[in-house]
Design an enzyme around this catalytic site. Structure first.
Site, short mmCIF file in Angstrom:
data_model
loop_
_atom_site.label_atom_id
_atom_site.label_comp_id
_atom_site.label_asym_id
_atom_site.label_seq_id
_atom_site.Cartn_x
_atom_site.Cartn_y
_atom_site.Cartn_z
N ARG A 39 23.01 -14.51 2.39
CA ARG A 39 22.62 -13.12 2.24
C ARG A 39 23.45 -12.45 1.14
O ARG A 39 22.95 -11.63 0.39
CB ARG A 39 22.80 -12.39 3.58
CG ARG A 39 22.45 -10.95 3.50
CD ARG A 39 21.96 -10.40 4.79
NE ARG A 39 23.04 -9.80 5.55
CZ ARG A 39 22.85 -9.06 6.64
NH1 ARG A 39 21.64 -8.89 7.12
NH2 ARG A 39 23.86 -8.55 7.27
N HIS A 80 8.79 3.12 8.94
CA HIS A 80 8.60 2.25 10.11
C HIS A 80 7.35 2.70 10.86
O HIS A 80 7.14 3.89 11.07
CB HIS A 80 9.84 2.34 11.01
CG HIS A 80 9.73 1.42 12.18
ND1 HIS A 80 9.92 0.06 12.07
CD2 HIS A 80 9.41 1.66 13.47
CE1 HIS A 80 9.73 -0.50 13.25
NE2 HIS A 80 9.42 0.45 14.11
N LEU A 138 19.18 -5.30 5.47
CA LEU A 138 20.23 -5.15 4.46
C LEU A 138 21.58 -5.09 5.17
O LEU A 138 21.70 -4.51 6.25
CB LEU A 138 19.98 -3.88 3.66
CG LEU A 138 18.67 -3.88 2.86
CD1 LEU A 138 18.36 -2.49 2.33
CD2 LEU A 138 18.73 -4.90 1.73
N ASP A 177 20.80 3.73 7.81
CA ASP A 177 22.23 3.51 8.06
C ASP A 177 22.36 2.06 8.52
O ASP A 177 21.42 1.28 8.37
CB ASP A 177 22.81 4.53 9.05
CG ASP A 177 22.15 4.45 10.41
OD1 ASP A 177 21.45 3.45 10.69
OD2 ASP A 177 22.34 5.37 11.23
N SER A 225 0.83 -1.21 0.00
CA SER A 225 0.00 0.00 0.00
C SER A 225 0.86 1.26 0.00
O SER A 225 0.46 2.29 -0.56
CB SER A 225 -0.98 0.00 1.17
OG SER A 225 -0.33 0.23 2.39
N ASN A 226 2.03 1.20 0.59
CA ASN A 226 2.92 2.37 0.52
C ASN A 226 3.43 2.58 -0.89
O ASN A 226 3.51 3.71 -1.38
CB ASN A 226 4.08 2.22 1.51
CG ASN A 226 3.66 2.62 2.91
OD1 ASN A 226 3.44 3.79 3.20
ND2 ASN A 226 3.52 1.64 3.81
N ASP A 255 16.54 0.40 12.08
CA ASP A 255 15.57 1.50 12.15
C ASP A 255 16.14 2.73 12.84
O ASP A 255 15.40 3.48 13.50
CB ASP A 255 14.28 1.03 12.87
CG ASP A 255 13.57 -0.07 12.10
OD1 ASP A 255 13.62 -0.06 10.86
OD2 ASP A 255 12.97 -0.95 12.74
C1 GRF Z 1 3.98 -0.79 6.88
O1 GRF Z 1 3.31 -0.74 8.10
C2 GRF Z 1 5.40 -0.33 7.03
O2 GRF Z 1 5.55 0.68 7.99
C3 GRF Z 1 6.09 -1.58 7.48
O3 GRF Z 1 5.48 -2.60 6.73
C4 GRF Z 1 4.16 -2.21 6.38
C5 GRF Z 1 4.05 -2.31 4.88
O4 GRF Z 1 2.75 -2.06 4.42
N1 GRF Z 1 7.52 -1.46 7.33
P1 GRF Z 1 2.45 -2.01 2.87
O5 GRF Z 1 3.00 -3.30 2.26
O6 GRF Z 1 3.13 -0.80 2.29
O7 GRF Z 1 0.97 -1.94 2.75
#
Ligand code: GRF
Length: 201
Positions: free
Chosen positions: A66, A110, A94, A142, A14-15, A146
Site C-alpha cells: 500500500r 457513499h 486510503l 478522516d 458516472s459521478n 465512511d
Molecule cells: C457510487 O455508487 C458511489 O457511491 C460508490 O461507488 C459508486 C460509483 O459509481 N462509492 P460511479 O463510478 O461514479 O458511476
C-alpha cells in the site's frame, strides 16, 4: 481561485461525469487537474481520456504494498497541483498517513445515509435491513471508514420490490446532484467544522 480537483475512481465514473458536466456548465468553480484510476479497465478513465482530462492509471495489484501504491498516487496528485482529492467510486481504502496529508481536502461519496451501512454493498444491506428510506452521503474523509464529517445527504424511498440494483440506480441519480452540491461548499471554503458537524456559512 478556481479549485483544482484530483478525481480518483475505480469503475464506471458516472459521478466523475456529473462533476465534469457541472464544471462545463459553469455550475461549479473548479477544474479537473487529473483523473486517476487504480484499474486500467475502468470506463471512467476512458471517459476522462475522451474528454481530454489529464488521466493516469496507477494499478493496485493484490500483494503490492500500500505504501508504494500511495507514494505513486501522492506523486501524481502533487504533480497535478490539485487542491482537493475527490473519491468518486474509488474502491480502495486510503491510509491514515495519506488522509492526514490532505486533511479536510478529501471528499468521498457513499451510497447510504451514513452512519447507516458504511463499507461495501450498502444498497443490498439497506434492503436486507428493511429500511424504508435510504440515500447518499458526501463527506470529508478522516481515518475512519465512511465516518468523516457530513457535507450533504439526499434521501430516496426504498420500494417494496426494490433489488440492490434498482435501489442503487435511484440513489445514483441523487449522488450526481449531491456531489456537485458538496463540492460547491468545499471549493467556496465557506464552511467550518464544529465537532462532527459541518456548518455552512
Ligand atoms: C457510487 O455508487 C458511489 O457511491 C460508490 O461507488 C459508486 C460509483 O459509481 N462509492 P460511479 O463510478 O461514479 O458511476
Amino acid at each position: 481561485m478556481t479549485a483544482r480537483l484530483a478525481i480518483l475512481l475505480s469503475g464506471r465514473g458516472s459521478n466523475f461525469a456529473a462533476i465534469h458536466r457541472a464544471i462545463a456548465r459553469g455550475e461549479l468553480d473548479a477544474e479537473i487537474a487529473v483523473v486517476i484510476s487504480n484499474r486500467e479497465d475502468a470506463s471512467g478513465i476512458a471517459r476522462a481520456r475522451e474528454w481530454g482530462c489529464p488521466a493516469a492509471v496507477i494499478p493496485s495489484r493484490a500483494g503490492a504494498s500500500r505504501e508504494k501504491h500511495e507514494a505513486a498516487l501522492l506523486d501524481r496528485i502533487t504533480a497535478s497541483r490539485a487542491d482537493l482529492v475527490v473519491l468518486a467510486g474509488y474502491m480502495r481504502l486510503l491510509s491514515p498517513a495519506f488522509v492526514r496529508r490532505f486533511e479536510r481536502r478529501i471528499v468521498n461519496i457513499h451510497p447510504s445515509l451514513l452512519p447507516a451501512f458504511p463499507g461495501l454493498e450498502a444498497q443490498a444491506r439497506a434492503i436486507e435491513w428493511g429500511v424504508k428510506v435510504s440515500g447518499c452521503t458526501v463527506h470529508l474523509v478522516d481515518d475512519s471508514l465512511d465516518g468523516g464529517p457530513i457535507l450533504v445527504q439526499r434521501a430516496v424511498p426504498v420500494e417494496q420490490d426494490d433489488t440492490a440494483d434498482t435501489l442503487a440506480a435511484r440513489i445514483l441519480e441523487q449522488e450526481h446532484i449531491a456531489f456537485v452540491e458538496a463540492l460547491r461548499i468545499v471549493v467556496s471554503g465557506r464552511f467550518r467544522i464544529d465537532g462532527r458537524r459541518v456548518v455552512v456559512e
